[in-house]
Scaffold this motif. Structure first.
Motif, PDB file in Angstrom:
ATOM      1  N   ASP A   1      -5.978  -3.389   1.228  1.00 45.69           N
ATOM      2  CA  ASP A   1      -5.002  -4.473   1.414  1.00 45.69           C
ATOM      3  C   ASP A   1      -3.564  -3.966   1.440  1.00 45.69           C
ATOM      4  N   GLY A   2      -3.365  -2.809   2.073  1.00 43.81           N
ATOM      5  CA  GLY A   2      -2.024  -2.267   2.223  1.00 43.81           C
ATOM      6  C   GLY A   2      -1.480  -1.557   0.999  1.00 43.81           C
ATOM      7  N   ARG A   3      -2.296  -1.402  -0.029  1.00 45.40           N
ATOM      8  CA  ARG A   3      -1.893  -0.681  -1.233  1.00 45.40           C
ATOM      9  C   ARG A   3      -2.806   0.513  -1.456  1.00 45.40           C
ATOM     10  N   TYR A   4      -2.297   1.455  -2.254  1.00 40.00           N
ATOM     11  CA  TYR A   4      -3.058   2.663  -2.556  1.00 40.00           C
ATOM     12  C   TYR A   4      -3.385   2.718  -4.042  1.00 40.00           C
ATOM     13  N   TYR A   5      -4.596   3.190  -4.340  1.00 38.66           N
ATOM     14  CA  TYR A   5      -5.076   3.255  -5.719  1.00 38.66           C
ATOM     15  C   TYR A   5      -5.693   4.622  -5.994  1.00 38.66           C
ATOM     16  N   ASN A   6      -5.462   5.115  -7.201  1.00 41.74           N
ATOM     17  CA  ASN A   6      -6.222   6.257  -7.711  1.00 41.74           C
ATOM     18  C   ASN A   6      -7.447   5.639  -8.372  1.00 41.74           C
ATOM     19  N   ARG A   7      -8.531   5.580  -7.627  1.00 49.61           N
ATOM     20  CA  ARG A   7      -9.680   4.749  -8.005  1.00 49.61           C
ATOM     21  C   ARG A   7     -10.877   5.573  -8.467  1.00 49.61           C
ATOM     22  N   LEU A   8     -11.296   5.340  -9.693  1.00 43.59           N
ATOM     23  CA  LEU A   8     -12.541   5.905 -10.188  1.00 43.59           C
ATOM     24  C   LEU A   8     -13.694   5.093  -9.611  1.00 43.59           C
ATOM     25  N   LEU A   9     -14.622   5.802  -9.000  1.00 42.31           N
ATOM     26  CA  LEU A   9     -15.799   5.174  -8.398  1.00 42.31           C
ATOM     27  C   LEU A   9     -17.031   5.533  -9.214  1.00 42.31           C
TER      28      LEU A   9
END
Length: 260
Positions: free
Chosen positions: A89-97
């Motif tokens: 959605d146009g944002r960036y995340y340091n995402r744990l999957l």
């Protein structure tokens, strides 16, 4: 529910700077013989390194790294954890999957962004913790800088049994990492697993690994420094229960509500 031991595998590895396919190929080789485990834990941003260029490296939730993680979890019949730069959605995340072998995919967005490196200027923080159940264990997930904030890790009402910290923690501050991981285990009466990378990144920052497994009394069960290592350990449920029964400290913890 019957309480059983938990077998997990941590992956301390080098990461080629901003090279998703190269890193996935390396992990394929390193994990080829890893099968007798229930959980595989990879470092923070395991496909790119800790890059502040999300416009160049981020992928969607249908990207190569996400699909690889899910496919590997399914093929090996294990749960797998690691973080990736994600665009949504146009944002960036340091995402744990967190990928499960049945295709379930859960995630936790890093709450404490590392402002010292400008992470807050490029990524959006999360505000929702993630606790996953596996084999009767409740496992809380955290990313790197979260380790410095004990309130976020607080084990209120013994809500978790194991805390995972995946990281890109520089060698120059390795002493802090080595001190804080046992502290989190002792104060929360839980197992703690810290998985960090090795090598040198594109900013010439060195990483010594220092991945660790720590029991609820703060005893270090495993610690590896400066070299690649795939380590599988079995965590004892009976030890965890014994510690909490013999030393029921969590019931005396301060009550509070964390404000976002």
């Amino acid at each position: 529910m019957q309480q059983r031991d938990l077998k997990l595998t941590l992956v301390q590895t080098d990461i080629t700077w901003e090279a998703i396919e190269d890193n996935l190929r390396r992990l394929e080789r390193e994990l080829a013989e890893v099968n007798d485990t229930q959980l595989i834990v990879l470092p923070e941003m395991f496909t790119t390194g800790f890059s502040m260029r999300p416009t160049s490296i981020a992928e969607t939730m249908d990207g190569k790294a996400v699909n690889w993680l899910c496919a590997t979890a399914r093929a090996k019949g294990v749960d797998m954890v690691g973080s990736v730069a994600i665009e949504e959605d146009g944002r960036y995340y340091n995402r744990l999957l967190w990928a499960k072998p049945d295709g379930t995919l859960l995630h936790y967005d890093k709450k404490h962004l590392f402002s010292f490196a400008g992470e807050h200027q490029h990524y959006t923080p999360g505000d929702a913790p993630l606790i996953v159940e596996l084999n009767g264990w409740r496992i809380a997930t955290f990313i790197c800088y979260d380790l410095r904030f004990p309130v976020w890790s607080r084990n209120v009402d013994a809500r978790y049994d194991l805390a995972l910290y995946i990281a890109s923690w520089p060698e120059r501050r390795a002493r802090h990492w080595q001190a804080l991981l046992p502290a989190r285990a002792i104060e929360n009466q839980s197992y703690v697993v810290g998985v960090n990378r090795i090598g040198t990144d594109g900013n010439e920052i060195r990483y010594s690994g220092d991945s660790m497994i720590i029991d609820p009394l703060g005893e270090v069960l495993f610690h590896e420094r400066n070299q690649a290592r795939i380590q599988t350990e079995t965590l004892s449920r009976s030890l965890l229960d014994e510690v909490r029964s013999q030393f029921p400290f969590l019931k005396d913890a301060d009550r509070f509500t964390l404000q976002a």
